[in-house]
Scaffold this motif. Sequence first.
Motif, mmCIF file in Angstrom:
data_model
loop_
_atom_site.group_PDB
_atom_site.id
_atom_site.type_symbol
_atom_site.label_atom_id
_atom_site.label_comp_id
_atom_site.label_asym_id
_atom_site.label_seq_id
_atom_site.Cartn_x
_atom_site.Cartn_y
_atom_site.Cartn_z
ATOM 1 N N ALA A 39 0.833 -1.210 0.000
ATOM 2 C CA ALA A 39 0.000 0.000 0.000
ATOM 3 C C ALA A 39 0.861 1.250 0.000
ATOM 4 O O ALA A 39 0.593 2.212 -0.737
ATOM 5 N N LEU A 40 1.916 1.257 0.818
ATOM 6 C CA LEU A 40 2.827 2.399 0.841
ATOM 7 C C LEU A 40 3.510 2.576 -0.504
ATOM 8 O O LEU A 40 3.616 3.694 -1.026
ATOM 9 N N VAL A 42 2.470 1.573 -3.486
ATOM 10 C CA VAL A 42 1.526 1.999 -4.519
ATOM 11 C C VAL A 42 1.188 3.482 -4.358
ATOM 12 O O VAL A 42 1.145 4.241 -5.332
ATOM 13 N N SER A 43 0.971 3.924 -3.116
ATOM 14 C CA SER A 43 0.628 5.331 -2.881
ATOM 15 C C SER A 43 1.771 6.252 -3.293
ATOM 16 O O SER A 43 1.558 7.263 -3.973
ATOM 17 N N THR A 45 4.191 5.557 -5.363
ATOM 18 C CA THR A 45 4.374 5.466 -6.809
ATOM 19 C C THR A 45 3.369 6.354 -7.529
ATOM 20 O O THR A 45 3.686 6.967 -8.558
ATOM 21 N N ARG A 46 2.168 6.438 -7.010
ATOM 22 C CA ARG A 46 1.163 7.306 -7.632
ATOM 23 C C ARG A 46 1.540 8.773 -7.496
ATOM 24 O O ARG A 46 1.253 9.583 -8.380
ATOM 25 N N GLY A 339 -3.134 -4.854 -0.223
ATOM 26 C CA GLY A 339 -2.322 -3.644 -0.270
ATOM 27 C C GLY A 339 -2.683 -2.738 -1.425
ATOM 28 O O GLY A 339 -2.659 -1.509 -1.296
ATOM 29 N N THR A 340 -3.035 -3.323 -2.572
ATOM 30 C CA THR A 340 -3.455 -2.505 -3.715
ATOM 31 C C THR A 340 -4.739 -1.762 -3.406
ATOM 32 O O THR A 340 -4.884 -0.571 -3.740
ATOM 33 N N GLY A 343 -3.916 0.955 -1.190
ATOM 34 C CA GLY A 343 -3.293 2.019 -1.970
ATOM 35 C C GLY A 343 -4.315 2.923 -2.635
ATOM 36 O O GLY A 343 -4.120 4.125 -2.746
ATOM 37 N N GLY A 346 -5.377 5.112 -0.062
ATOM 38 C CA GLY A 346 -4.296 6.046 0.221
ATOM 39 C C GLY A 346 -4.242 7.196 -0.757
ATOM 40 O O GLY A 346 -3.996 8.342 -0.372
ATOM 41 N N ILE A 347 -4.501 6.912 -2.040
ATOM 42 C CA ILE A 347 -4.471 7.982 -3.025
ATOM 43 C C ILE A 347 -5.561 9.012 -2.773
ATOM 44 O O ILE A 347 -5.357 10.204 -2.911
ATOM 45 N N GLY A 374 0.902 -3.790 -7.709
ATOM 46 C CA GLY A 374 0.926 -4.239 -6.323
ATOM 47 C C GLY A 374 0.990 -5.752 -6.186
ATOM 48 O O GLY A 374 1.905 -6.293 -5.530
#
Length: 404
Positions: A39-40, A42-43, A45-46, A339-340, A343, A346-347, A374
């Motif tokens: 999750a961290l 992916v966030s 990376t976004r 996690g995805t 994420g 998170g976004i 992810g």
Amino acid sequence: MRRAIALLKLGVTQTIGRMRTAEARRLALTALGVALAVALMVSVTRVAVGLASGSTVQSEGVDYWIVPEGGSASSIAVSVEGPRLGVVHQTAAKIRTDERVTFTTPVQLQILRFSAGNTTEYVLVAGVIVPPEGNQVVGLPTGSLAPGDPHYANGSYNGSWTGEAVLSSAAAEVLEVESGATVSPAGTDRSFRAVEVAEADISTGVGPVPVMLVHLSELQRLTNTASGDQADQILVSTNDPSVRSTLAGVYPRTEVLTRSGVGRASVSTSSLPLAVAIAALLAAVSIGVLFVATLMGLDVIDNRGTIAAQGAMGFSRRSQTIIVLAQVLTIAGIGGLAGTLLGLVGIVGINAASHAIVGVQDVAQFHPLLLAYGPVVALGIGLLATPYPAWLARKTDILEVLDQ
């Protein structure tokens, strides 16, 4: 091959079945560790995708740029010779009447050849309408220029020619001039006086760009764009992001881009987004592998009885390794999917926080490939974490365990 597939299926089935037993807590904790790492990753990376797309801002307040749709205006300087906007003085004046707007100015960009003494060099010239209170445009201060745009004279272009220019230190260096010097555009009978040499420079990553700031109408006169009152972009500075929806309807077939500060955009592609994405990947893999290897190793130790029973039933060490691999990949895969999804949450949180704190929207950008990113990374974590629990399984003494 069929045997390996059958063993993988057995490992997956066993792992899912154990989710309903007392061991579910340990397995869920392992999956949660992978999920948080993914999750961290992916966030972050976004956010890197947002940096790469040029939409991320890094300062208080919000600056919007109205640019022609499809034009190469993702960064300021590269819009030279691209599609242009028309009737920009009147349009900027109309936008300026909005109480939410701090100031607005059209910006025309043109690369011109200037002469000063025996030196002739190309300089990026930015034409603007100078705000009364003074601000910075394309990284240069406007306070030394006469307010407004005197030569425009309500569209007649017969007002006084100020000939004022603010030079960046890079422009002053290449032209070999100081404040107060006169510089002349090649092929014209006009000239400009350097009223200020500013230390601020726009950097390309390989060196500063020589930039000159002048009044818009005077640059339009030099570039034969006065007849249509043209400019490349319109800068709108505000502390109220709600202005963006209004700006979207000012011109047809235009885009409203967000920028930090006034003219702080880079004229080249930065490696920062890639560095951020790689750092997030390395952190997620490192944390995930250590977490999964440790907890799955403890799980193997706790289930030595099952491993010994499998050995007594004729399962070879290789077969047991494949089963352990399937178990680890199952847990990692579940964590990757979770996690995805985290994420995605998170976004939303990152964008909401950026909107509330600095008034900027869409700091983190979504890309469909991130949906697969992810889980793929999570499976990679599982593969890297497998050797340790597999080694523990192979070290299990069947006779010793069965005698207990």
